[in-house]
Every structure is written in C-alpha cells, then in structure tokens.
Scaffold this active site. Structure first.
Site, short mmCIF file in Angstrom:
data_model
loop_
_atom_site.label_atom_id
_atom_site.label_comp_id
_atom_site.label_asym_id
_atom_site.label_seq_id
_atom_site.Cartn_x
_atom_site.Cartn_y
_atom_site.Cartn_z
N GLY A 1 0.79 -1.23 0.00
CA GLY A 1 0.00 0.00 0.00
C GLY A 1 0.82 1.28 0.00
N LYS A 2 2.11 1.18 -0.28
CA LYS A 2 2.99 2.36 -0.24
C LYS A 2 2.49 3.46 -1.19
CE LYS A 2 6.62 0.02 -1.56
NZ LYS A 2 5.97 -1.30 -1.78
N SER A 3 2.27 3.10 -2.46
CA SER A 3 1.88 4.12 -3.44
C SER A 3 0.50 4.70 -3.12
CB SER A 3 1.83 3.52 -4.85
OG SER A 3 3.10 3.10 -5.22
N SER B 1 12.52 -0.60 -0.61
CA SER B 1 13.72 -0.40 0.24
C SER B 1 13.86 -1.54 1.24
CB SER B 1 13.70 0.97 0.92
OG SER B 1 12.45 1.36 1.40
N1 PPS Z 1 12.08 -8.36 -8.65
C1 PPS Z 1 11.27 -7.39 -8.18
N2 PPS Z 1 11.12 -7.24 -6.83
C2 PPS Z 1 10.32 -6.26 -6.38
N3 PPS Z 1 9.63 -5.38 -7.15
C3 PPS Z 1 9.76 -5.48 -8.50
C4 PPS Z 1 10.57 -6.50 -9.06
N4 PPS Z 1 10.50 -6.38 -10.42
C5 PPS Z 1 9.69 -5.36 -10.69
N5 PPS Z 1 9.23 -4.81 -9.55
C6 PPS Z 1 8.41 -3.59 -9.51
O1 PPS Z 1 9.27 -2.56 -9.06
C7 PPS Z 1 8.74 -1.91 -7.91
C8 PPS Z 1 9.75 -1.85 -6.78
O2 PPS Z 1 10.75 -0.92 -7.07
P1 PPS Z 1 11.56 -0.26 -5.88
O3 PPS Z 1 12.47 0.73 -6.50
O4 PPS Z 1 10.62 0.22 -4.86
O5 PPS Z 1 12.38 -1.51 -5.30
S1 PPS Z 1 13.63 -1.50 -4.32
O6 PPS Z 1 13.38 -0.50 -3.26
O7 PPS Z 1 14.83 -1.15 -5.10
O8 PPS Z 1 13.73 -2.87 -3.79
C9 PPS Z 1 7.56 -2.72 -7.45
O9 PPS Z 1 6.58 -1.77 -7.15
P2 PPS Z 1 5.63 -1.82 -5.87
O10 PPS Z 1 4.71 -2.95 -6.18
O11 PPS Z 1 4.93 -0.49 -5.90
O12 PPS Z 1 6.42 -2.02 -4.63
C10 PPS Z 1 7.20 -3.61 -8.63
O13 PPS Z 1 6.15 -3.00 -9.36
N1 ADP Z 2 -5.18 0.65 4.21
C1 ADP Z 2 -4.72 0.59 2.96
N2 ADP Z 2 -3.74 1.42 2.57
C2 ADP Z 2 -3.23 1.35 1.30
N3 ADP Z 2 -3.65 0.47 0.36
C3 ADP Z 2 -4.63 -0.39 0.71
C4 ADP Z 2 -5.20 -0.36 2.01
N4 ADP Z 2 -6.13 -1.34 2.08
C5 ADP Z 2 -6.16 -1.93 0.87
N5 ADP Z 2 -5.27 -1.36 0.03
C6 ADP Z 2 -5.08 -1.77 -1.39
O1 ADP Z 2 -3.81 -2.43 -1.51
C7 ADP Z 2 -3.24 -2.19 -2.80
C8 ADP Z 2 -1.87 -1.60 -2.60
O2 ADP Z 2 -1.26 -1.34 -3.85
P1 ADP Z 2 -0.09 -0.28 -3.98
O3 ADP Z 2 -0.45 0.99 -3.32
O4 ADP Z 2 0.29 -0.26 -5.43
O5 ADP Z 2 1.07 -1.00 -3.12
P2 ADP Z 2 2.66 -0.80 -3.22
O6 ADP Z 2 2.92 0.59 -3.72
O7 ADP Z 2 3.17 -1.02 -1.83
O8 ADP Z 2 3.13 -1.85 -4.18
C9 ADP Z 2 -4.19 -1.23 -3.53
O9 ADP Z 2 -5.01 -1.99 -4.39
C10 ADP Z 2 -5.01 -0.61 -2.39
O10 ADP Z 2 -6.30 -0.24 -2.79
#
Ligand code: PPS
Ligand code: ADP
Length: 200
Positions: free
Chosen positions: A39-41, A108
């Site tokens: 849920g970071k984004s 991270s």
């Molecule tokens: N191997 C692998 N592991 C994790 N994540 C992956 C990978 N390949 C692609 N992705 C996509 O890249 C997003 C994570 O990038 P970050 O820059 O946050 O990663 S890191 O902090 O350097 O570990 C991550 O986004 P979030 O889902 O928003 O976390 C993924 O969409």
């Molecule tokens: N409390 C909450 N805070 C943030 N996201 C949530 C929460 N509950 C459910 N979600 C859902 O979880 C998913 C998180 O996706 P995203 O924000 O892309 O995660 P990340 O950036 O960590 O990969 C979304 O579909 C969002 O709607």
C-alpha cells in the site's frame, strides 16, 4: 567511483532554516517501506493529496516512476537496489532542503540501505513508516499481477518470494494496511506530522 578529492561543499546563502521561517511547514521525508502491494503508493498519494489540499508543499517519489527515468539503468540485484535507494535518498534530501515534504514509496528492503538514507537527514526530518502487510495479503491483492508472475518464475528475485525483505526494527510509525483502512492510515501519518511540528 569518481575521485572526489577536489570537490568542495559550497554553502548557499539562503538556507533551509531561512526557508522554514517563511512557511508553516518543515521540510522532511516520509520514507514508506514495505512489500510490493502493501500500500505504499496508495498511501503516499492519499497523504500527499491531503497535505496538498491543506496548502502544504509536497513531492512524491514513487518506485515505478523513478525506475522509468533516473534509475532506469538499475536492476533488482542487491547491489542495484542499494544504489536505487542511495540515489533516491539524495534526491529526497534536495527536496527536503527546499523545504518540501517529500514522500518516498520504495520497497527499500534492506535495513542497512534505509539506515544509510536516514543518516543523510537531521533526526526529526527522516520519518520511517513501515507499511505493514503480510506477504499472504499482498499476494492476494496482487494489484499488478507481479506475484503471479514471480511464482511462475517469470520475474526472478522478487521481494518476499526469492529476495529478502527486512522489516524496520524501530520505525517512527507503523501503519497496518491489513487491519486498517486507507483513511485511518492516512490520518495516522498526518497526525504524526502535526505532533512533530512538521506541519503547523
Ligand atoms: N524483482 C522485483 N522485486 C520487487 N519489485 C519489483 C521487481 N521487479 C519489478 N518490480 C516492480 O518494481 C517496484 C519496486 O521498485 P523499488 O524501486 O521500490 O524496489 S527497491 O526498493 O529497489 O527494492 C515494485 O513496485 P511496488 O509494487 O509499488 O512495490 C514492482 O512493481
Ligand atoms: N489501508 C490501505 N492502505 C493502502 N492500500 C490499501 C489499504 N487497504 C487496501 N489497500 C489496497 O492495496 C493495494 C496496494 O497497492 P499499492 O499501493 O500499489 O502498493 P505498493 O505501492 O506497496 O506496491 C491497492 O489496491 C489498495 O487499494
């Protein structure tokens, strides 16, 4: 690595404290860390929207976006993730120095890298937020279908599957997106900023 022997720090005339005095906020970084899908984004966008609507100056640095530009040369190896976080922390520091409230949304995964990022900031200007959510729930959310691909071997070294995630040991805040809805998590972050006089 370039030789930096002949590089000198130039102190600017206008400083961060000068900028702070002219505003009702203190530049800082809200460093969100957690698994993919935790849920970071979503949270970063919601917190930024709330701050922006209230008139504060903000900037959001998001994993996928930065990896499309500044860090497009980096992979997901341990070394490249370290360099990813190092560059982002430097960019975040510049924005914080401009007195913005910066939100970073990167997995991270390594404590050492987050700790190195923290060291670049004053102690009250680095707010580590653990976006807590179990792997099982992140995987069931799978907003981008990446866990499915990782499980089937299409994406190697995927965090939580075959690449480690080290949860923070003493973050400034823990938001549990498995137990609390988005609004509650957002309010928790905003309240922290008020309590610490980051926003006034
Ligand atoms: N191997 C692998 N592991 C994790 N994540 C992956 C990978 N390949 C692609 N992705 C996509 O890249 C997003 C994570 O990038 P970050 O820059 O946050 O990663 S890191 O902090 O350097 O570990 C991550 O986004 P979030 O889902 O928003 O976390 C993924 O969409
Ligand atoms: N409390 C909450 N805070 C943030 N996201 C949530 C929460 N509950 C459910 N979600 C859902 O979880 C998913 C998180 O996706 P995203 O924000 O892309 O995660 P990340 O950036 O960590 O990969 C979304 O579909 C969002 O709607």
């Amino acid at each position: 690595m370039k030789n930096q022997t002949h590089i000198f720090w130039h102190q600017t005339t206008v400083t961060k404290p000068d900028r702070e005095k002219q505003s009702s906020q203190k530049g800082a970084v809200i460093w969100l860390t957690g698994l993919s899908g935790s849920g970071k984004s979503t949270l970063a966008n919601c917190v930024e929207a709330a701050l922006f609507a209230a008139g504060y100056q903000t900037y959001l640095l998001d994993g996928d976006n930065i990896r499309n530009g500044l860090n497009r040369d980096l992979s997901f190896s341990e070394e490249d993730r370290r360099e990813n976080i190092r560059r982002i922390s430097e960019v975040a520091k510049l924005f914080a120095d401009s007195n913005s409230i910066v939100l970073t949304a990167f997995i991270s995964p390594y404590r050492a890298d987050r700790s190195a990022a923290r060291k670049k900031f004053e102690s009250d200007e680095f707010i580590e937020v653990y976006v807590k959510c179990s792997l099982a729930v992140c995987e069931s959310r799978d907003p981008k279908g990446l866990y499915k691909k990782a499980r089937s071997g299409i994406i190697p070294s995927f965090t939580g599957i075959d690449s480690p995630y080290e949860p923070p040991e003493s973050p400034e805040l823990i938001v549990d997106t498995e137990q609390q809805d988005l609004e509650t998590c957002t309010n928790q972050v905003i309240q922290y900023l008020k309590d610490k006089n980051i926003i006034r």
